[in-house]
Design an enzyme around this catalytic site. Structure first.
Site, PDB file in Angstrom:
ATOM      1  N   GLU A 108       0.821  -1.191   0.000  1.00 54.24           N
ATOM      2  CA  GLU A 108       0.000   0.000   0.000  1.00 54.24           C
ATOM      3  C   GLU A 108       0.866   1.256   0.000  1.00 54.24           C
ATOM      4  OE1 GLU A 108      -2.805  -0.311   3.203  1.00 54.24           O
ATOM      5  OE2 GLU A 108      -3.450  -2.293   2.536  1.00 54.24           O
ATOM      6  N   CYS A 121       3.331   8.362   1.234  1.00 57.44           N
ATOM      7  CA  CYS A 121       3.819   7.458   2.277  1.00 57.44           C
ATOM      8  C   CYS A 121       4.130   6.110   1.620  1.00 57.44           C
ATOM      9  CB  CYS A 121       2.740   7.323   3.351  1.00 57.44           C
ATOM     10  SG  CYS A 121       3.181   6.199   4.681  1.00 57.44           S
ATOM     11  N   CYS A 128       5.884  -7.086   7.733  1.00 54.76           N
ATOM     12  CA  CYS A 128       6.970  -6.567   8.567  1.00 54.76           C
ATOM     13  C   CYS A 128       7.321  -7.632   9.593  1.00 54.76           C
ATOM     14  CB  CYS A 128       6.534  -5.289   9.283  1.00 54.76           C
ATOM     15  SG  CYS A 128       7.848  -4.519  10.271  1.00 54.76           S
ATOM     16  N   CYS A 132       5.664  -5.239  16.237  1.00 52.96           N
ATOM     17  CA  CYS A 132       5.112  -4.232  17.159  1.00 52.96           C
ATOM     18  C   CYS A 132       3.636  -4.556  17.402  1.00 52.96           C
ATOM     19  CB  CYS A 132       5.253  -2.822  16.572  1.00 52.96           C
ATOM     20  SG  CYS A 132       6.974  -2.356  16.260  1.00 52.96           S
ATOM     21  N   CYS A 135       0.515  -2.528  15.773  1.00 49.62           N
ATOM     22  CA  CYS A 135       0.529  -2.201  14.345  1.00 49.62           C
ATOM     23  C   CYS A 135      -0.123  -3.309  13.521  1.00 49.62           C
ATOM     24  CB  CYS A 135       1.975  -2.003  13.887  1.00 49.62           C
ATOM     25  SG  CYS A 135       2.120  -1.622  12.142  1.00 49.62           S
ATOM     26  N   CYS A 351      -1.710   5.695   9.981  1.00 44.98           N
ATOM     27  CA  CYS A 351      -0.570   5.006  10.584  1.00 44.98           C
ATOM     28  C   CYS A 351      -1.022   3.725  11.263  1.00 44.98           C
ATOM     29  CB  CYS A 351       0.072   5.867  11.669  1.00 44.98           C
ATOM     30  SG  CYS A 351       0.804   7.370  11.092  1.00 44.98           S
TER      31      CYS A 351
HETATM   32  N1  SAH Z   1       8.754   0.443  10.750  1.00 40.98           N
HETATM   33  C1  SAH Z   1       8.916   1.865  10.701  1.00 40.98           C
HETATM   34  C2  SAH Z   1       8.069   2.469   9.629  1.00 40.98           C
HETATM   35  C3  SAH Z   1       6.573   2.373   9.853  1.00 40.98           C
HETATM   36  S1  SAH Z   1       6.087   3.943  10.306  1.00 40.98           S
HETATM   37  C4  SAH Z   1       8.682   2.435  12.080  1.00 40.98           C
HETATM   38  O1  SAH Z   1       8.348   1.679  12.977  1.00 40.98           O
HETATM   39  O2  SAH Z   1       8.895   3.624  12.298  1.00 40.98           O
HETATM   40  C5  SAH Z   1       4.563   3.773  10.907  1.00 40.98           C
HETATM   41  C6  SAH Z   1       4.347   4.708  12.084  1.00 40.98           C
HETATM   42  O3  SAH Z   1       3.007   4.493  12.514  1.00 40.98           O
HETATM   43  C7  SAH Z   1       5.242   4.345  13.247  1.00 40.98           C
HETATM   44  O4  SAH Z   1       5.611   5.453  14.005  1.00 40.98           O
HETATM   45  C8  SAH Z   1       4.351   3.434  14.033  1.00 40.98           C
HETATM   46  O5  SAH Z   1       4.773   3.331  15.345  1.00 40.98           O
HETATM   47  C9  SAH Z   1       3.013   4.134  13.861  1.00 40.98           C
HETATM   48  N2  SAH Z   1       1.886   3.251  14.120  1.00 40.98           N
HETATM   49  C10 SAH Z   1       1.838   1.922  14.025  1.00 40.98           C
HETATM   50  N3  SAH Z   1       0.621   1.455  14.378  1.00 40.98           N
HETATM   51  C11 SAH Z   1      -0.114   2.526  14.703  1.00 40.98           C
HETATM   52  C12 SAH Z   1      -1.467   2.697  15.118  1.00 40.98           C
HETATM   53  N4  SAH Z   1      -2.288   1.666  15.267  1.00 40.98           N
HETATM   54  N5  SAH Z   1      -1.892   3.943  15.339  1.00 40.98           N
HETATM   55  C13 SAH Z   1      -1.065   5.007  15.152  1.00 40.98           C
HETATM   56  N6  SAH Z   1       0.195   4.908  14.746  1.00 40.98           N
HETATM   57  C14 SAH Z   1       0.677   3.685  14.525  1.00 40.98           C
END
Ligand code: SAH
Length: 363
Positions: A108, A121, A128, A132, A135, A351
């Site tokens: 995406e 983006c 991944c 986390c 996510c 995000c």
């Molecule tokens: N792997 C990298 C790039 C992904 S960025 C990283 O971790 O930075 C995606 C961003 O969205 C990250 O800051 C992540 O922590 C945030 N994110 C992930 N899940 C989310 C959610 N459910 N709500 C808001 N932000 C989220």
């Protein structure tokens, strides 16, 4: 939500077609390829301008190259590595593109228009591997790394498909995947994107790479490029951060912040820390005070991201006053803070909401 329908950009090539996407080659690789065949190596820049500036979709269209050269290129390369499977437009104007790759996986890319900029983006992996817990992408596991061509083509395809004259001004590597776990392809894509001579010529100042905090690669990126760095922090307590982000068991908060203090960040730049706010977990004023204390001495800013719910997540976003209070507590301690409004959350493009079931390619 407007559904733009399913369509295929170009017919999928047969599995016996081994031609490579030409946009996956670096400038020196393309020059060397030409040279080895007795073709004029200086044509490399011309070909690249067709690809990255004039958005050519075939060698046929590169009208100022000789027929022999076009034929030689078409014998070994193709233009493009993605087929658009679907495009969803949000009420707020952001658009989520679903691109199908040659092997059927789907990634995406999210287009985010704002008053003074247009941000794209980008994804760097299918799924991944970092796990986390908050996510959506993590639930897919890591399927594979994207190639350099597949990263670059997300920009080219959106430019081609957007309204006439669409100019993408900013790029964030914050889509699916961990860019620094796919370092070489990410770095190669950055070269093409920032190359002002025959690449896309987007300034590194307009590009942000976000990482969960892979320290050796973070350092390498800061040494080798001039892009902005964002780090997903989310807590400065090891117990909490390790629960949220397993990568913290490898690199602790102290190690991460120590690394940040010694990174070669240009004088007028700041590191961005992304801080996800989850109700009852890391959103108290005391958490903000502790965060401000730990960030002291690091030239940085903090982006607060209220948690975006997605299917299967047990977490909740804090109420607005709690978000405000958190921000104020940081500001009162001299920290520069932005609260990030979710974009595209009605189309699951915000995000942490990017997710693709393994079987979508069969659709
Ligand atoms: N792997 C990298 C790039 C992904 S960025 C990283 O971790 O930075 C995606 C961003 O969205 C990250 O800051 C992540 O922590 C945030 N994110 C992930 N899940 C989310 C959610 N459910 N709500 C808001 N932000 C989220």
């Amino acid at each position: 939500m407007i559904e733009a329908g399913t369509q295929t950009a170009r017919p999928d090539r047969g599995s016996r077609d081994h031609r490579r996407p030409v946009e996956g080659l670096s400038q020196p690789e393309l020059s060397a390829w030409l040279d080895a065949r007795g073709l004029p190596a200086y044509r490399a820049d011309q070909i690249r301008r067709w690809l990255f500036r004039k958005r050519a979709t075939s060698f046929e269209g590169m009208t100022d190259l000789s027929g022999a050269l076009r034929q030689a290129l078409a014998g070994e390369f193709v233009v493009g590595s993605l087929a658009m499977q679907q495009c969803l437009e949000s009420r707020d104007g952001s658009v989520k593109y679903l691109f199908r790759l040659g092997d059927g996986s789907v990634v995406e890319t999210v287009y985010i228009p704002e008053a003074d900029r247009v941000t794209l983006c980008l994804s760097t992996q299918v799924g991944c591997g970092l796990g986390c817990v908050f996510c959506a992408t993590a639930r897919m596991g890591l399927k594979r790394n994207l190639t350099q061509a597949e990263i670059v083509d997300q920009v080219l395809e959106v430019q081609r498909r957007g309204p006439e004259g669409t100019r993408i001004s900013n790029l964030v590597f914050m889509g699916m995947g961990e860019p620094l776990a796919n370092y070489d392809a990410t770095r190669g894509a950055l070269d093409v994107i920032t190359d002002a001579r025959s690449g896309m010529g987007i300034s590194p100042r307009k590009i942000t790479v976000s990482t969960a905090g892979l320290l050796p690669q973070m350092r390498r990126l800061m040494e080798e490029t001039r892009v902005n760095l964002a780090i997903s922090l989310h807590s400065v307590r090891d117990a909490v951060r390790s629960e949220l982000m397993p990568v913290n068991r490898k690199y602790s908060v102290a190690q991460l912040l120590e690394c940040c203090r010694s990174l070669p960040v240009p004088r007028r730049k700041r590191i961005t820390f992304e801080y996800l706010l989850i109700s009852g977990l890391n959103d108290l004023a005391a958490d903000a005070a502790e965060l401000a204390g730990k960030l002291r001495g690091i030239r940085c800013k903090v982006n607060l991201i209220p948690f975006n719910p997605h299917e299967g997540s047990g977490y909740r976003r804090p109420p607005d006053p709690a978000i405000e209070r958190f921000g104020e507590t940081l500001r009162a301690r001299g920290v520069q803070v932005n609260v990030r409004r979710p974009r595209g959350d009605d189309i699951q493009a915000a995000c942490g909401q990017l997710y693709h079931a393994a079987d979508t390619s069969a659709a």
